[in-house]
Design a protein around this motif. Structure first.
Motif, PDB file in Angstrom:
ATOM      1  N   GLY A  72      15.082   0.493  -5.801  1.00 13.34           N
ATOM      2  CA  GLY A  72      14.983  -0.227  -7.054  1.00 13.34           C
ATOM      3  C   GLY A  72      15.423   0.650  -8.223  1.00 13.34           C
ATOM      4  N   PHE A  73      15.618  -0.005  -9.359  1.00 15.12           N
ATOM      5  CA  PHE A  73      16.060   0.674 -10.576  1.00 15.12           C
ATOM      6  C   PHE A  73      15.143   0.297 -11.725  1.00 15.12           C
ATOM      7  N   LEU A  74      14.866   1.273 -12.579  1.00  9.00           N
ATOM      8  CA  LEU A  74      14.056   1.093 -13.780  1.00  9.00           C
ATOM      9  C   LEU A  74      12.738   0.399 -13.458  1.00  9.00           C
ATOM     10  N   ALA A  75      11.906   1.048 -12.688  1.00  8.94           N
ATOM     11  CA  ALA A  75      10.632   0.477 -12.268  1.00  8.94           C
ATOM     12  C   ALA A  75       9.545   0.726 -13.299  1.00  8.94           C
ATOM     13  N   PHE A  76       8.673  -0.275 -13.466  1.00  8.66           N
ATOM     14  CA  PHE A  76       7.515  -0.187 -14.356  1.00  8.66           C
ATOM     15  C   PHE A  76       6.274  -0.623 -13.584  1.00  8.66           C
ATOM     16  N   GLU A  77       5.177   0.086 -13.791  1.00  8.77           N
ATOM     17  CA  GLU A  77       3.903  -0.305 -13.203  1.00  8.77           C
ATOM     18  C   GLU A  77       3.222  -1.321 -14.112  1.00  8.77           C
ATOM     19  N   SER A  78       2.601  -2.336 -13.532  1.00 14.37           N
ATOM     20  CA  SER A  78       1.866  -3.326 -14.318  1.00 14.37           C
ATOM     21  C   SER A  78       0.646  -2.670 -14.964  1.00 14.37           C
ATOM     22  N   ALA A  79       0.127  -3.293 -16.006  1.00 16.49           N
ATOM     23  CA  ALA A  79      -1.021  -2.748 -16.734  1.00 16.49           C
ATOM     24  C   ALA A  79      -2.250  -2.591 -15.834  1.00 16.49           C
ATOM     25  N   ASP A  80      -2.422  -3.496 -14.880  1.00 10.28           N
ATOM     26  CA  ASP A  80      -3.581  -3.422 -13.990  1.00 10.28           C
ATOM     27  C   ASP A  80      -3.348  -2.511 -12.782  1.00 10.28           C
ATOM     28  N   GLY A  81      -2.141  -1.963 -12.648  1.00  7.79           N
ATOM     29  CA  GLY A  81      -1.833  -1.048 -11.557  1.00  7.79           C
ATOM     30  C   GLY A  81      -1.670  -1.715 -10.201  1.00  7.79           C
ATOM     31  N   LYS A  82      -1.567  -3.044 -10.172  1.00 10.18           N
ATOM     32  CA  LYS A  82      -1.482  -3.760  -8.901  1.00 10.18           C
ATOM     33  C   LYS A  82      -0.061  -4.119  -8.483  1.00 10.18           C
ATOM     34  N   SER A  83       0.902  -3.973  -9.401  1.00  5.46           N
ATOM     35  CA  SER A  83       2.280  -4.371  -9.110  1.00  5.46           C
ATOM     36  C   SER A  83       3.272  -3.398  -9.725  1.00  5.46           C
ATOM     37  N   ILE A  84       4.477  -3.412  -9.171  1.00  8.72           N
ATOM     38  CA  ILE A  84       5.609  -2.692  -9.728  1.00  8.72           C
ATOM     39  C   ILE A  84       6.680  -3.729 -10.053  1.00  8.72           C
ATOM     40  N   TYR A  85       7.282  -3.621 -11.232  1.00 11.26           N
ATOM     41  CA  TYR A  85       8.385  -4.487 -11.642  1.00 11.26           C
ATOM     42  C   TYR A  85       9.657  -3.645 -11.631  1.00 11.26           C
ATOM     43  N   TYR A  86      10.772  -4.215 -11.174  1.00  8.46           N
ATOM     44  CA  TYR A  86      11.994  -3.425 -11.034  1.00  8.46           C
ATOM     45  C   TYR A  86      13.215  -4.322 -10.874  1.00  8.46           C
ATOM     46  N   ALA A  87      14.382  -3.736 -11.064  1.00  6.73           N
ATOM     47  CA  ALA A  87      15.661  -4.354 -10.712  1.00  6.73           C
ATOM     48  C   ALA A  87      16.026  -3.806  -9.334  1.00  6.73           C
ATOM     49  N   GLN A  88      16.534  -4.645  -8.447  1.00  7.58           N
ATOM     50  CA  GLN A  88      16.793  -4.203  -7.075  1.00  7.58           C
ATOM     51  C   GLN A  88      18.011  -3.305  -6.933  1.00  7.58           C
ATOM     52  N   THR A  89      19.064  -3.571  -7.714  1.00  2.37           N
ATOM     53  CA  THR A  89      20.301  -2.799  -7.612  1.00  2.37           C
ATOM     54  C   THR A  89      20.864  -2.563  -9.015  1.00  2.37           C
ATOM     55  N   PRO A  90      21.859  -1.676  -9.170  1.00  2.00           N
ATOM     56  CA  PRO A  90      22.458  -1.456 -10.486  1.00  2.00           C
ATOM     57  C   PRO A  90      23.103  -2.705 -11.071  1.00  2.00           C
ATOM     58  N   SER A  91      23.568  -3.607 -10.232  1.00  2.00           N
ATOM     59  CA  SER A  91      24.198  -4.831 -10.737  1.00  2.00           C
ATOM     60  C   SER A  91      23.244  -6.024 -10.697  1.00  2.00           C
ATOM     61  N   ALA A  92      21.959  -5.762 -10.515  1.00  2.00           N
ATOM     62  CA  ALA A  92      20.966  -6.834 -10.406  1.00  2.00           C
ATOM     63  C   ALA A  92      20.908  -7.658 -11.684  1.00  2.00           C
ATOM     64  N   THR A  93      20.781  -8.963 -11.525  1.00  4.18           N
ATOM     65  CA  THR A  93      20.625  -9.851 -12.677  1.00  4.18           C
ATOM     66  C   THR A  93      19.206 -10.394 -12.768  1.00  4.18           C
ATOM     67  N   ASP A  94      18.362 -10.082 -11.794  1.00  7.27           N
ATOM     68  CA  ASP A  94      16.980 -10.555 -11.754  1.00  7.27           C
ATOM     69  C   ASP A  94      16.008  -9.386 -11.794  1.00  7.27           C
ATOM     70  N   ILE A  95      14.784  -9.667 -12.209  1.00  6.36           N
ATOM     71  CA  ILE A  95      13.702  -8.691 -12.166  1.00  6.36           C
ATOM     72  C   ILE A  95      12.749  -9.118 -11.062  1.00  6.36           C
ATOM     73  N   TRP A  96      12.345  -8.157 -10.267  1.00  7.46           N
ATOM     74  CA  TRP A  96      11.472  -8.411  -9.131  1.00  7.46           C
ATOM     75  C   TRP A  96      10.127  -7.731  -9.322  1.00  7.46           C
ATOM     76  N   THR A  97       9.126  -8.214  -8.597  1.00  8.69           N
ATOM     77  CA  THR A  97       7.821  -7.578  -8.601  1.00  8.69           C
ATOM     78  C   THR A  97       7.409  -7.300  -7.160  1.00  8.69           C
ATOM     79  N   LEU A  98       6.751  -6.183  -6.981  1.00  5.08           N
ATOM     80  CA  LEU A  98       6.244  -5.781  -5.678  1.00  5.08           C
ATOM     81  C   LEU A  98       4.731  -5.668  -5.800  1.00  5.08           C
ATOM     82  N   ARG A  99       4.006  -6.478  -5.038  1.00  5.34           N
ATOM     83  CA  ARG A  99       2.547  -6.418  -5.028  1.00  5.34           C
ATOM     84  C   ARG A  99       2.135  -5.249  -4.141  1.00  5.34           C
TER      85      ARG A  99
END
Length: 120
Positions: free
Chosen positions: A1-28
């Protein structure tokens, strides 16, 4: 993933999957389940977004002459236009409370940090 951020509650990570990604994903983190945050969020570059406690700020059409900074609200699942910028930019960042947004504006050959305040 690229440019990952942790959620405020620490339960998820938000990220772009690839350098050309157009969507934002979350990982529980509890079970490793991945999902796209919203089909309404479309990035031009993986670095054109920032996570706050209440949602995601992102550039729509970053390369446009006057790009639009938008906000996807987690509570309402609504997309809100925040501000139309006077010049293109990238590398958006936001404070946790969502009251301050910083971005790198394409202005001239100097380095400048721009602050957006008092928007709703």
């Amino acid at each position: 993933g690229f440019l990952a951020f942790e959620s405020a509650d620490g339960k998820s990570i938000y990220y772009a999957q690839t350098p050309s990604a157009t969507d934002i994903w979350t990982l529980r983190l509890s079970d490793g389940e991945e999902s796209r945050v919203s089909p309404r969020i479309h990035l031009q570059q993986w670095r054109d977004w920032a996570l706050s406690n209440g949602g995601i700020f992102f550039f729509r059409e970053r390369s446009a002459q006057h790009p639009l900074l938008s906000f996807f609200d987690f509570a309402t699942a609504k997309l809100n236009d925040v501000v139309t910028l006077d010049k293109p930019g990238e590398w958006v960042s936001a404070s946790a409370d969502g009251k301050l947004v910083v971005y790198d504006r394409f202005d001239n050959e100097e380095s400048t940090i721009m602050f957006l305040e008092n928007f709703e």
